[in-house]
Scaffold this motif. Structure first.
Motif, PDB file in Angstrom:
ATOM      1  N   GLY A  94      16.684  35.687  25.848  1.00 62.01           N
ATOM      2  CA  GLY A  94      16.165  34.489  25.208  1.00 62.01           C
ATOM      3  C   GLY A  94      15.870  33.371  26.180  1.00 62.01           C
ATOM      4  N   THR A  95      16.472  33.434  27.352  1.00 63.60           N
ATOM      5  CA  THR A  95      16.342  32.365  28.351  1.00 63.60           C
ATOM      6  C   THR A  95      15.360  32.667  29.479  1.00 63.60           C
ATOM      7  OG1 THR A  95      18.263  33.342  29.444  1.00 63.60           O
ATOM      8  CG2 THR A  95      18.657  31.444  27.992  1.00 63.60           C
ATOM      9  N   HIS A  96      15.067  33.945  29.698  1.00 59.29           N
ATOM     10  CA  HIS A  96      14.247  34.268  30.861  1.00 59.29           C
ATOM     11  C   HIS A  96      13.631  35.668  30.768  1.00 59.29           C
ATOM     12  CE1 HIS A  96      18.269  35.852  31.948  1.00 59.29           C
ATOM     13  NE2 HIS A  96      17.597  36.813  32.559  1.00 59.29           N
ATOM     14  N   LEU A  97      12.661  35.868  31.626  1.00 55.95           N
ATOM     15  CA  LEU A  97      12.038  37.169  31.854  1.00 55.95           C
ATOM     16  C   LEU A  97      12.715  37.792  33.066  1.00 55.95           C
ATOM     17  CD1 LEU A  97       9.391  39.084  31.519  1.00 55.95           C
ATOM     18  CD2 LEU A  97       8.373  37.549  33.196  1.00 55.95           C
ATOM     19  N   PHE A  98      12.917  39.119  33.057  1.00 56.09           N
ATOM     20  CA  PHE A  98      13.502  39.758  34.233  1.00 56.09           C
ATOM     21  C   PHE A  98      12.675  40.972  34.662  1.00 56.09           C
ATOM     22  CE2 PHE A  98      15.893  41.340  30.525  1.00 56.09           C
ATOM     23  CZ  PHE A  98      15.804  42.714  30.651  1.00 56.09           C
ATOM     24  N   ILE A  99      12.606  41.169  35.988  1.00 55.48           N
ATOM     25  CA  ILE A  99      11.905  42.287  36.619  1.00 55.48           C
ATOM     26  C   ILE A  99      12.888  42.850  37.636  1.00 55.48           C
ATOM     27  CG2 ILE A  99       9.828  43.022  37.868  1.00 55.48           C
ATOM     28  CD1 ILE A  99       8.587  40.279  37.023  1.00 55.48           C
ATOM     29  N   ILE A 100      13.465  44.024  37.353  1.00 59.54           N
ATOM     30  CA  ILE A 100      14.654  44.441  38.101  1.00 59.54           C
ATOM     31  C   ILE A 100      14.675  45.935  38.413  1.00 59.54           C
ATOM     32  CG2 ILE A 100      16.106  42.562  37.253  1.00 59.54           C
ATOM     33  CD1 ILE A 100      17.214  44.449  35.113  1.00 59.54           C
ATOM     34  N   LEU A 101      15.588  46.264  39.319  1.00 64.62           N
ATOM     35  CA  LEU A 101      15.959  47.635  39.663  1.00 64.62           C
ATOM     36  C   LEU A 101      17.435  47.794  39.336  1.00 64.62           C
ATOM     37  CD1 LEU A 101      15.616  50.405  41.136  1.00 64.62           C
ATOM     38  CD2 LEU A 101      15.970  49.162  43.289  1.00 64.62           C
ATOM     39  N   CYS A 102      17.805  48.873  38.648  1.00 66.07           N
ATOM     40  CA  CYS A 102      19.178  49.027  38.138  1.00 66.07           C
ATOM     41  C   CYS A 102      19.794  50.375  38.487  1.00 66.07           C
ATOM     42  CB  CYS A 102      19.206  48.961  36.609  1.00 66.07           C
ATOM     43  SG  CYS A 102      18.302  47.634  35.851  1.00 66.07           S
ATOM     44  N   TYR A 132      17.828  37.953  42.785  1.00 63.99           N
ATOM     45  CA  TYR A 132      19.236  37.848  42.438  1.00 63.99           C
ATOM     46  C   TYR A 132      19.852  39.237  42.374  1.00 63.99           C
ATOM     47  CZ  TYR A 132      18.803  39.587  37.604  1.00 63.99           C
ATOM     48  OH  TYR A 132      18.612  40.382  36.503  1.00 63.99           O
ATOM     49  N   VAL A 133      21.178  39.279  42.391  1.00 65.85           N
ATOM     50  CA  VAL A 133      21.920  40.521  42.192  1.00 65.85           C
ATOM     51  C   VAL A 133      22.964  40.285  41.104  1.00 65.85           C
ATOM     52  CG1 VAL A 133      21.566  41.514  44.483  1.00 65.85           C
ATOM     53  CG2 VAL A 133      23.471  39.923  44.107  1.00 65.85           C
ATOM     54  N   SER A 134      23.392  41.382  40.483  1.00 65.34           N
ATOM     55  CA  SER A 134      24.375  41.306  39.412  1.00 65.34           C
ATOM     56  C   SER A 134      25.131  42.624  39.343  1.00 65.34           C
ATOM     57  CB  SER A 134      23.663  41.027  38.081  1.00 65.34           C
ATOM     58  OG  SER A 134      24.563  41.151  36.986  1.00 65.34           O
ATOM     59  N   GLY A 135      26.297  42.581  38.705  1.00 65.47           N
ATOM     60  CA  GLY A 135      27.078  43.789  38.492  1.00 65.47           C
ATOM     61  C   GLY A 135      27.230  44.147  37.034  1.00 65.47           C
ATOM     62  N   ASP A 136      26.368  43.558  36.180  1.00 67.33           N
ATOM     63  CA  ASP A 136      26.494  43.780  34.740  1.00 67.33           C
ATOM     64  C   ASP A 136      25.129  43.642  34.073  1.00 67.33           C
ATOM     65  OD1 ASP A 136      27.092  43.895  32.055  1.00 67.33           O
ATOM     66  OD2 ASP A 136      28.487  42.207  32.062  1.00 67.33           O
ATOM     67  N   HIS A 137      24.560  44.765  33.637  1.00 73.43           N
ATOM     68  CA  HIS A 137      23.213  44.699  33.060  1.00 73.43           C
ATOM     69  C   HIS A 137      23.205  44.070  31.663  1.00 73.43           C
ATOM     70  CE1 HIS A 137      24.209  48.371  30.760  1.00 73.43           C
ATOM     71  NE2 HIS A 137      23.117  48.153  30.060  1.00 73.43           N
ATOM     72  N   PHE A 138      24.378  43.894  31.058  1.00 74.81           N
ATOM     73  CA  PHE A 138      24.465  43.224  29.765  1.00 74.81           C
ATOM     74  C   PHE A 138      24.421  41.698  29.904  1.00 74.81           C
ATOM     75  CE2 PHE A 138      26.779  47.240  28.695  1.00 74.81           C
ATOM     76  CZ  PHE A 138      25.878  47.696  27.746  1.00 74.81           C
ATOM     77  N   SER A 139      24.692  41.200  31.089  1.00 70.87           N
ATOM     78  CA  SER A 139      24.813  39.753  31.295  1.00 70.87           C
ATOM     79  C   SER A 139      23.507  39.141  31.798  1.00 70.87           C
ATOM     80  CB  SER A 139      25.916  39.462  32.315  1.00 70.87           C
ATOM     81  OG  SER A 139      25.937  38.085  32.639  1.00 70.87           O
ATOM     82  N   PRO A 140      23.153  37.961  31.267  1.00 73.14           N
ATOM     83  CA  PRO A 140      21.971  37.275  31.788  1.00 73.14           C
ATOM     84  C   PRO A 140      22.239  36.539  33.098  1.00 73.14           C
ATOM     85  CG  PRO A 140      22.954  35.988  30.016  1.00 73.14           C
ATOM     86  CD  PRO A 140      23.738  37.273  30.111  1.00 73.14           C
ATOM     87  N   GLU A 141      23.501  36.492  33.527  1.00 73.68           N
ATOM     88  CA  GLU A 141      23.866  35.765  34.741  1.00 73.68           C
ATOM     89  C   GLU A 141      23.554  36.608  35.982  1.00 73.68           C
ATOM     90  OE1 GLU A 141      24.800  32.665  34.397  1.00 73.68           O
ATOM     91  OE2 GLU A 141      24.776  32.891  32.212  1.00 73.68           O
ATOM     92  N   GLU A 168      28.262  48.553  38.096  1.00 71.79           N
ATOM     93  CA  GLU A 168      26.808  48.623  38.013  1.00 71.79           C
ATOM     94  C   GLU A 168      26.209  47.782  39.134  1.00 71.79           C
ATOM     95  OE1 GLU A 168      26.115  49.241  33.256  1.00 71.79           O
ATOM     96  OE2 GLU A 168      25.931  47.184  34.000  1.00 71.79           O
ATOM     97  N   PHE A 169      24.906  47.952  39.351  1.00 73.94           N
ATOM     98  CA  PHE A 169      24.224  47.132  40.352  1.00 73.94           C
ATOM     99  C   PHE A 169      22.800  46.861  39.893  1.00 73.94           C
ATOM    100  CE2 PHE A 169      21.810  46.435  44.304  1.00 73.94           C
ATOM    101  CZ  PHE A 169      22.504  45.328  44.770  1.00 73.94           C
ATOM    102  N   ILE A 170      22.456  45.586  39.883  1.00 70.31           N
ATOM    103  CA  ILE A 170      21.127  45.143  39.463  1.00 70.31           C
ATOM    104  C   ILE A 170      20.584  44.218  40.537  1.00 70.31           C
ATOM    105  CG2 ILE A 170      19.852  43.793  37.749  1.00 70.31           C
ATOM    106  CD1 ILE A 170      23.152  45.314  36.772  1.00 70.31           C
TER     107      ILE A 170
END
Length: 210
Positions: A94-102, A132-141, A168-170
């Motif tokens: 709802g806050t942003h568009l994302f273009i990612i590798l997971c 950006y990087v993240s460890g949780d594909h459920f999170s918008p952070e 996980e890795f995003i």
């Protein structure tokens, strides 16, 4: 390429109360765009990798009560699914568009993937500074890639991917909705291609492709 233009209405889908009303809006408003983009960018990935890629538009079929807080189209070289292998996604919160590798927790080769990425950490320095990087594909952070490189959080995420069952890795790009709705179809297409181009070397490391 389809002339996809994101609007405020697309993002507003995720503020609709109730599973059925939100799903109806998602199916009618956002999903047709994901289907068009799925067809177009599957061709892009097939051309770039010399391997046939398939689109997978999120169906949210398992949801019985809670409405989805995001949706996407995923791309992978496997027709029957994508969750068990490294894959690309293009989607919305709802806050942003994302273009990612997971790489998500269902991937059985997480340990090998993490080891390859840990050995080639320098490849992350070549990514755009607004990734950006993240460890949780459920999170918008997420964590800015530059900060993650400087303070060791990148290594921490990759070690967690290797050592923790739910690891996980995003990696990729987030575009705030205020900016996404200002993009023309041509600007969005160019930005998406540039983002996927930048992520492909990381993907090749993940799948051990020279």
């Amino acid at each position: 390429m389809p002339k996809t233009k994101w609007t405020q209405k697309d993002f507003d889908v995720f503020s609709i109360d109730g599973l059925e009303p939100r799903m109806e809006a998602l199916i009618n408003t956002v999903r047709p765009k994901f289907e068009e983009l799925g067809t177009a960018f599957s061709t892009y990935f097939s051309a770039k990798t010399a391997e046939e890629f398939y689109p997978h538009v999120a169906k949210h079929a398992r949801r019985k009560v809670n409405p989805p807080k995001d949706s996407w189209v995923a791309f992978a070289p496997y027709k029957r699914g994508y969750k068990s292998i490294p894959h690309f996604q293009l989607g919305l919160f709802g806050t942003h568009l994302f273009i990612i590798l997971c790489v998500i927790y269902e991937a059985p080769s997480k340990v090998e993937i993490a080891d390859r990425l840990l050995k080639k950490q320098n490849s992350f320095k070549k990514l755009p500074k607004n990734f950006y990087v993240s460890g949780d594909h459920f999170s918008p952070e997420g964590i800015n890639i530059k900060d993650a490189l400087n303070d060791g959080q990148l290594v921490g995420l990759l070690e967690r991917l290797r050592d923790v069952k739910k690891g996980e890795f995003i990696v990729g790009l987030q575009i705030p909705k205020e900016d996404a709705v200002q993009l023309t179809a041509e600007e969005f297409e160019k930005l998406t291609e540039e983002t996927f181009d930048a992520l492909l070397p990381i993907y090749n490391t993940m799948v051990n492709k020279k």
